[in-house]
Scaffold this motif. Structure first.
Motif, PDB file in Angstrom:
ATOM      1  N   MET A   1      78.204  -3.252  35.150  1.00  0.00           N
ATOM      2  CA  MET A   1      79.250  -2.743  34.296  1.00  0.00           C
ATOM      3  C   MET A   1      78.612  -1.734  33.334  1.00  0.00           C
ATOM      4  SD  MET A   1      81.446  -4.859  31.375  1.00  0.00           S
ATOM      5  CE  MET A   1      81.156  -6.356  32.202  1.00  0.00           C
ATOM      6  N   GLN A   2      79.257  -0.610  33.179  1.00  0.00           N
ATOM      7  CA  GLN A   2      78.794   0.456  32.293  1.00  0.00           C
ATOM      8  C   GLN A   2      79.775   0.624  31.128  1.00  0.00           C
ATOM      9  OE1 GLN A   2      75.896   2.626  32.928  1.00  0.00           O
ATOM     10  NE2 GLN A   2      75.502   0.740  34.040  1.00  0.00           N
ATOM     11  N   LEU A   3      79.215   0.934  29.949  1.00  0.00           N
ATOM     12  CA  LEU A   3      80.019   1.056  28.731  1.00  0.00           C
ATOM     13  C   LEU A   3      79.881   2.443  28.113  1.00  0.00           C
ATOM     14  CD1 LEU A   3      78.954  -2.252  26.941  1.00  0.00           C
ATOM     15  CD2 LEU A   3      81.013  -1.879  28.310  1.00  0.00           C
ATOM     16  N   ASP A   4      80.927   2.883  27.459  1.00  0.00           N
ATOM     17  CA  ASP A   4      80.867   4.053  26.585  1.00  0.00           C
ATOM     18  C   ASP A   4      80.025   3.637  25.385  1.00  0.00           C
ATOM     19  OD1 ASP A   4      81.335   5.950  24.574  1.00  0.00           O
ATOM     20  OD2 ASP A   4      83.493   6.067  24.963  1.00  0.00           O
ATOM     21  N   PRO A   5      78.879   4.267  25.116  1.00  0.00           N
ATOM     22  CA  PRO A   5      78.000   3.807  24.038  1.00  0.00           C
ATOM     23  C   PRO A   5      78.612   3.912  22.650  1.00  0.00           C
ATOM     24  CG  PRO A   5      77.176   5.850  24.987  1.00  0.00           C
ATOM     25  CD  PRO A   5      78.337   5.409  25.836  1.00  0.00           C
ATOM     26  N   ARG A   6      79.684   4.669  22.508  1.00  0.00           N
ATOM     27  CA  ARG A   6      80.333   4.774  21.197  1.00  0.00           C
ATOM     28  C   ARG A   6      81.117   3.516  20.868  1.00  0.00           C
ATOM     29  NH1 ARG A   6      83.118  10.354  22.813  1.00  0.00           N
ATOM     30  NH2 ARG A   6      83.654   8.933  24.504  1.00  0.00           N
ATOM     31  N   GLY A   7      81.538   2.772  21.898  1.00  0.00           N
ATOM     32  CA  GLY A   7      82.296   1.538  21.690  1.00  0.00           C
ATOM     33  C   GLY A   7      81.514   0.481  20.931  1.00  0.00           C
ATOM     34  N   PRO A   8      80.304   0.129  21.385  1.00  0.00           N
ATOM     35  CA  PRO A   8      79.528  -0.865  20.642  1.00  0.00           C
ATOM     36  C   PRO A   8      79.214  -0.450  19.198  1.00  0.00           C
ATOM     37  CG  PRO A   8      78.693  -0.689  22.859  1.00  0.00           C
ATOM     38  CD  PRO A   8      79.709   0.418  22.693  1.00  0.00           C
ATOM     39  N   ARG A   9      79.067   0.842  18.956  1.00  0.00           N
ATOM     40  CA  ARG A   9      78.821   1.296  17.577  1.00  0.00           C
ATOM     41  C   ARG A   9      80.071   1.088  16.717  1.00  0.00           C
ATOM     42  NH1 ARG A   9      75.357   6.711  17.080  1.00  0.00           N
ATOM     43  NH2 ARG A   9      75.341   5.990  14.924  1.00  0.00           N
ATOM     44  N   PHE A  10      81.246   1.342  17.295  1.00  0.00           N
ATOM     45  CA  PHE A  10      82.497   1.090  16.585  1.00  0.00           C
ATOM     46  C   PHE A  10      82.647  -0.397  16.290  1.00  0.00           C
ATOM     47  CE2 PHE A  10      87.004  -0.062  16.739  1.00  0.00           C
ATOM     48  CZ  PHE A  10      87.530   0.769  15.759  1.00  0.00           C
ATOM     49  N   VAL A  11      82.353  -1.216  17.297  1.00  0.00           N
ATOM     50  CA  VAL A  11      82.409  -2.673  17.128  1.00  0.00           C
ATOM     51  C   VAL A  11      81.454  -3.113  16.025  1.00  0.00           C
ATOM     52  CG1 VAL A  11      81.856  -4.863  18.279  1.00  0.00           C
ATOM     53  CG2 VAL A  11      83.205  -3.133  19.478  1.00  0.00           C
ATOM     54  N   ALA A  12      80.257  -2.529  16.002  1.00  0.00           N
ATOM     55  CA  ALA A  12      79.278  -2.877  14.971  1.00  0.00           C
ATOM     56  C   ALA A  12      79.768  -2.493  13.579  1.00  0.00           C
ATOM     57  CB  ALA A  12      77.944  -2.198  15.267  1.00  0.00           C
ATOM     58  N   ALA A  13      80.492  -1.385  13.468  1.00  0.00           N
ATOM     59  CA  ALA A  13      81.020  -0.971  12.161  1.00  0.00           C
ATOM     60  C   ALA A  13      82.045  -1.982  11.645  1.00  0.00           C
ATOM     61  CB  ALA A  13      81.634   0.422  12.256  1.00  0.00           C
ATOM     62  N   LEU A  40      83.438 -14.040  22.520  1.00  0.00           N
ATOM     63  CA  LEU A  40      84.370 -13.350  23.423  1.00  0.00           C
ATOM     64  C   LEU A  40      83.767 -12.055  23.944  1.00  0.00           C
ATOM     65  CD1 LEU A  40      87.726 -13.735  21.480  1.00  0.00           C
ATOM     66  CD2 LEU A  40      87.181 -14.729  23.698  1.00  0.00           C
ATOM     67  N   THR A  41      83.134 -11.317  23.060  1.00  0.00           N
ATOM     68  CA  THR A  41      82.569 -10.032  23.438  1.00  0.00           C
ATOM     69  C   THR A  41      81.345 -10.206  24.336  1.00  0.00           C
ATOM     70  OG1 THR A  41      83.383  -9.148  21.350  1.00  0.00           O
ATOM     71  CG2 THR A  41      81.805  -7.810  22.518  1.00  0.00           C
ATOM     72  N   ALA A  42      80.608 -11.287  24.160  1.00  0.00           N
ATOM     73  CA  ALA A  42      79.464 -11.548  25.038  1.00  0.00           C
ATOM     74  C   ALA A  42      79.924 -11.803  26.467  1.00  0.00           C
ATOM     75  CB  ALA A  42      78.655 -12.734  24.519  1.00  0.00           C
ATOM     76  N   ALA A  43      81.080 -12.416  26.618  1.00  0.00           N
ATOM     77  CA  ALA A  43      81.615 -12.677  27.961  1.00  0.00           C
ATOM     78  C   ALA A  43      81.940 -11.362  28.669  1.00  0.00           C
ATOM     79  CB  ALA A  43      82.844 -13.566  27.880  1.00  0.00           C
ATOM     80  N   ASP A  44      82.548 -10.428  27.947  1.00  0.00           N
ATOM     81  CA  ASP A  44      82.860  -9.101  28.496  1.00  0.00           C
ATOM     82  C   ASP A  44      83.003  -8.142  27.324  1.00  0.00           C
ATOM     83  OD1 ASP A  44      83.832  -6.777  29.650  1.00  0.00           O
ATOM     84  OD2 ASP A  44      85.325  -7.794  30.875  1.00  0.00           O
ATOM     85  N   VAL A  74      74.012  -5.241  25.705  1.00  0.00           N
ATOM     86  CA  VAL A  74      75.077  -5.444  24.708  1.00  0.00           C
ATOM     87  C   VAL A  74      75.543  -6.895  24.747  1.00  0.00           C
ATOM     88  CG1 VAL A  74      77.406  -4.752  24.014  1.00  0.00           C
ATOM     89  CG2 VAL A  74      75.771  -3.024  24.813  1.00  0.00           C
ATOM     90  N   ARG A  75      75.696  -7.442  25.931  1.00  0.00           N
ATOM     91  CA  ARG A  75      76.106  -8.847  26.053  1.00  0.00           C
ATOM     92  C   ARG A  75      75.079  -9.765  25.403  1.00  0.00           C
ATOM     93  NH1 ARG A  75      77.722 -10.234  31.961  1.00  0.00           N
ATOM     94  NH2 ARG A  75      78.379 -12.098  30.886  1.00  0.00           N
ATOM     95  N   PHE A  76      73.791  -9.496  25.642  1.00  0.00           N
ATOM     96  CA  PHE A  76      72.735 -10.297  25.032  1.00  0.00           C
ATOM     97  C   PHE A  76      72.806 -10.175  23.504  1.00  0.00           C
ATOM     98  CE2 PHE A  76      68.435 -10.765  23.322  1.00  0.00           C
ATOM     99  CZ  PHE A  76      68.094 -12.010  23.814  1.00  0.00           C
TER     100      PHE A  76
END
Length: 135
Positions: A1-13, A40-44, A74-76
């Protein structure tokens, strides 16, 4: 699974904002709620509540990402965050305020570094552990 790297940064904010509130109020219940979000986010990573906000409200207003990143680190990182916020909640809710404060502060530091500088400490730990594993 591949992610838009901007998503995890938004989540972190958003996570950083939540953890500021946890630290300001000493709310073990809010720390526990954040731990559940991490779980929940670790699952997906695409299905967590903050990621859904990003995907439906923010991403459509941005150009397509220049690259994608693997979801495994990111899951880890989310699992590590879950452990830290579970410890924080346990500390606050059991009256061990110093424990709650310490683990929430570590979580805030990690979320801040990711949100502001794009440095995901949990992701880096994942990659370091992978390098240590014999091939």
């Amino acid at each position: 699974m591949q992610l838009d790297p901007r998503g995890p940064r938004f989540v972190a904010a958003i996570t950083a904002a939540v953890l500021v509130v946890v630290l300001a109020t000493g709310s073990g219940w809010l720390a526990l709620a954040q731990a559940a979000v991490f779980a929940l986010t670790a699952a997906d990573p695409r299905r967590g509540p903050y990621a859904l906000l990003y995907r439906h409200l923010v991403a459509p207003r941005l150009p397509p990402p220049a690259d994608r990143e693997d979801a495994a680190p990111v899951r880890f990182a989310q699992l590590v965050g879950c452990a830290f916020l579970t410890a924080s909640a346990a500390g606050y809710l059991s009256g061990a305020t110093a424990v709650g404060l310490t683990f929430a502060a570590f979580g805030l530091a990690a979320a801040f570094l990711n949100a502001v500088f794009g440095l995901c400490l949990g992701c880096e730990a994942y990659l370091a552990l992978r390098r240590l594993r014999p091939s």
